[in-house]
Design an enzyme around this catalytic site. Structure first.
Site, short mmCIF file in Angstrom:
data_model
loop_
_atom_site.label_atom_id
_atom_site.label_comp_id
_atom_site.label_asym_id
_atom_site.label_seq_id
_atom_site.Cartn_x
_atom_site.Cartn_y
_atom_site.Cartn_z
N ASP A 136 42.51 42.89 39.64
CA ASP A 136 43.23 42.76 38.37
C ASP A 136 44.70 42.45 38.58
OD1 ASP A 136 43.95 45.28 39.30
OD2 ASP A 136 43.96 46.21 37.32
N SER A 192 39.78 47.08 39.02
CA SER A 192 40.85 46.80 39.98
C SER A 192 40.30 46.33 41.33
CB SER A 192 41.72 48.05 40.12
OG SER A 192 42.91 47.78 40.81
N ASP A 238 44.86 42.11 44.16
CA ASP A 238 43.54 42.71 44.01
C ASP A 238 42.88 42.15 42.76
OD1 ASP A 238 45.23 44.00 42.24
OD2 ASP A 238 44.29 45.96 42.47
N ASP A 280 47.31 43.95 39.81
CA ASP A 280 48.45 44.85 39.63
C ASP A 280 49.01 45.28 40.99
OD1 ASP A 280 46.39 46.55 40.39
OD2 ASP A 280 46.72 48.01 38.79
#
Length: 450
Positions: free
Chosen positions: A245, A103, A243, A247
Site C-alpha cells: 500500500d 500492506s 510495500d 506507506d
C-alpha cells in the site's frame, strides 16, 4: 485489549477470518461511529479505496453496502496508496476514509483501515466503540429508506490530485540520479511512472504489473533482494522499494546495500537540521530503532524520542510535541511538514532531493552511521502478558543493562499475535550481544517457558 482492531486496522485471511459479512458490519458500524455527529440534514461523506489484491473488490463492495445502509455518501477512489487516501480525505473535506489493504502481508490476507476527517488513524477509544457495536446482540442503528440511503460516486480522479500534491513538495527536477523502483505489484504500481517522470527522475521500474495475486510476492519493501541485484546490474545510484500500500519505503544504495527506515530518517533529518528545519532537533522513532541510530544522531547534536511499536504512536508523539520527522525502522517515515502519515513515494523523492542537494551518494551520506549488532530470540511462554510479574526476569535485565554500561540496550516485549516473549539486545559486538540475550532467555525459560 481490542478484539478485532490491531495496530493497523482489522486484518485477517480474506473470505475466512475477514469475510464480506464482517466488512459489511465494519462499514455499517464504523460508518455510524465516524459520522454520527453530523447535523440533521447533512449527509456524511466517506472515501473508500483499496490495493491490488484479488479480494479487494469483494470486501470493498460489502463495506460500501454497510456505509450506504446508514445513509453515507461514498466516494469510490479505486486503487490508490494508503497515504493517498489519507491525503484525499483531508483535501476533499470528507468525514472519514477507509482503505482495504493488508500492506506488506501476503496476498491471502487483507485488511480494513479507517481514517478520521483529519486523515489520521482512529484512536483506541473510537475503535473500541466500533467493536462494541459489532459485538452487540441487536442492531439498533438507523435504517433509512428511499432518499435517506447513501449513494456511490466514482472518484478515480483522486489519484491525479494526490500525485500533484506530492510533486508540489519537490522544489526542483530530480535529474542526475539513476533510480530503480520496486512497486511490490501493489497500489503504487500505476502511480510511480506518472509521478517520477513529472519530477524529472531517470528511473526504471520492477514489479509494477499487479494481477491480483502477485502483491508483495518476493518483492517490495520486505523483499529487496532482487532490487539490490538490479541496482548493481544497472549501475544505478539508488533503489527504492515500496510495500503493497506504499506507506513504507526501503532504499538500496549504489553498492546494493539495503537502507532501512532508521538510515533514511538519519539522512533526511541531518539535512533538515543542517538547514534549520528539523523542529526541536529531534526525530521520533519506536523502540525497535537500532541504538546506532541514536548514537549517530548524538554525534550531530540531535535527539531521538522513542515510542511503542506502531507508526500511529510515532504520529501521536509528533503531534503532541511539535516534531516534524519520525517513523519506523520498517520504512514508515512521517514528514509532517507535508503529510501526516508515512508515505513511501514522498519519502523516496525527498531522499533523492537530499542526494541531489548535497551531491553525495547514499553510502557517503551514511558513513557516520554504524549499526549496533543485534540479537533476538523468540521464547515460547505460557502467559506473555505476565512477564513483568516475574522478579528474576526483571533482575537479570537490570544486571545485563548494568554490564552494558551505556554501550548497548535490552528490549523485552510480548509478541502481538503469538504466545512468545521477544528478547532483543544490542551491543558493541555480536558475540557480546548474543551472550546478553542468552543470559535473559535462560531466566525467561525457567520462569515461564512452555
Amino acid at each position: 485489549m481490542l478484539k478485532y482492531f490491531g495496530t493497523d486496522g482489522v486484518r485477517g485471511v480474506a473470505n475466512q477470518g475477514l469475510t464480506p459479512e464482517m466488512a459489511f458490519k465494519l462499514g455499517r458500524d464504523g460508518g455510524y461511529v465516524l459520522t454520527k455527529n453530523k447535523k440533521d440534514g447533512e449527509q456524511a461523506k466517506v472515501l473508500v479505496s483499496r490495493d491490488t489484491r484479488i479480494s479487494g473488490q469483494m470486501l470493498e463492495y460489502a463495506l460500501i453496502s454497510g456505509l450506504l445502509s446508514v445513509g453515507i455518501e461514498v466516494l469510490e477512489v479505486g486503487v490508490i496508496t494508503t497515504p493517498g487516501l489519507s491525503y484525499l480525505v483531508r483535501a476533499q473535506g470528507a468525514d472519514a476514509g477507509v482503505q482495504i489493504s493488508a500492506s506488506h502481508n501476503p496476498v491471502e490476507d487483507n485488511g480494513i483501515k479507517f481514517f478520521g476527517s483529519d486523515g489520521l488513524k482512529l484512536s483506541d477509544e473510537m475503535e473500541e466503540e466500533i467493536e462494541k457495536l459489532i459485538d452487540a446482540k441487536g442492531d439498533n442503528l438507523p435504517r433509512p429508506s428511499a432518499e435517506g440511503l447513501g449513494t456511490v460516486t466514482d472518484f478515480h480522479e483522486g489519484s491525479a490530485k494526490y500525485l500533484q500534491f506530492i510533486e508540489n513538495t519537490i522544489p526542483e527536477d530530480l535529474d542526475g540520479i539513476k533510480v530503480v523502483i520496486d512497486g511490490a505489484n501493489g497500489a503504487s504500481s500505476a502511480l510511480i511512472s506518472r509521478l517520477f517522470a513529472d519530477c524529472g527522475v531517470d528511473f526504471t521500474t520492477i514489479y509494477t504489473h499487479p494481477n491480483g495475486l502477485n502483491i508483495n510476492d518476493h518483492c517490495g519493501a520486505t523483499h529487496t533482494e532482487n532490487l539490490q541485484k538490479e541496482v548493481v546490474k544497472q549501475g544505478a545510484q539508488l533503489g527504492l522499494a515500496f510495500d503493497g500500500d506504499a506507506d513504507r519505503c526501503i532504499a538500496v544504495d549504489e553498492n546494493g546495500n539495503e537502507v532501512d527506515g532508521d538510515h533514511i530518517m538519519y539522512v533526511i533529518g541531518s539535512y533538515l537540521a543542517e538547514h534549520g528545519r528539523l523542529k526541536k532537533d529531534t526525530i521520533v522513532t519506536t523502540v525497535m530503532s537500532n541504538l546506532g541510530f541514536t548514537k549517530a544522531l548524538e554525534k550531530e547534536g540531535l535527539k531521538n524520542v522513542r515510542t511503542q511499536v506502531g507508526d500511529r504512536y510515532v504520529s501521536e508523539e509528533m503531534r503532541a510535541h511539535g516534531y516534524n520527522l519520525g517513523g519506523e525502522q520498517s520504512g514508515h517515515v512521517i514528514m509532517s511538514d507535508y503529510h501526516n502519515t508515512g508515505d513511501g513515494m514522498l519519502t523516496g523523492l525527498h531522499l533523492m532531493l537530499v542526494m541531489k542537494k548535497t551531491g553525495k551518494s547514499l553510502s557517503e551520506l551514511l558513513k557516520d552511521f554504524k549499526d549496533y549488532p543485534q540479537g533476538l530470540v523468540n521464547v515460547p511462554v505460557k502467559d506473555k502478558k505476565s512477564w513483568k510479574e516475574h522478579q528474576p526476569i526483571l533482575d537479570v535485565i537490570a544486571e545485563v543493562e548494568k554490564d552494558m554500561n551505556g554501550n548497548g540496550r535490552v528490549l523485552v516485549r510480548p509478541s502481538g499475535t503469538q504466545d512468545l516473549l521477544r528478547v532483543m539486545a544490542e551491543g558493541p559486538t555480536q558475540e557480546e550481544t548474543d551472550a546478553y540475550v542468552d543470559r535473559i532467555v535462560k531466566v525467561v525459560e525457567k520462569e515461564m517457558g512452555k
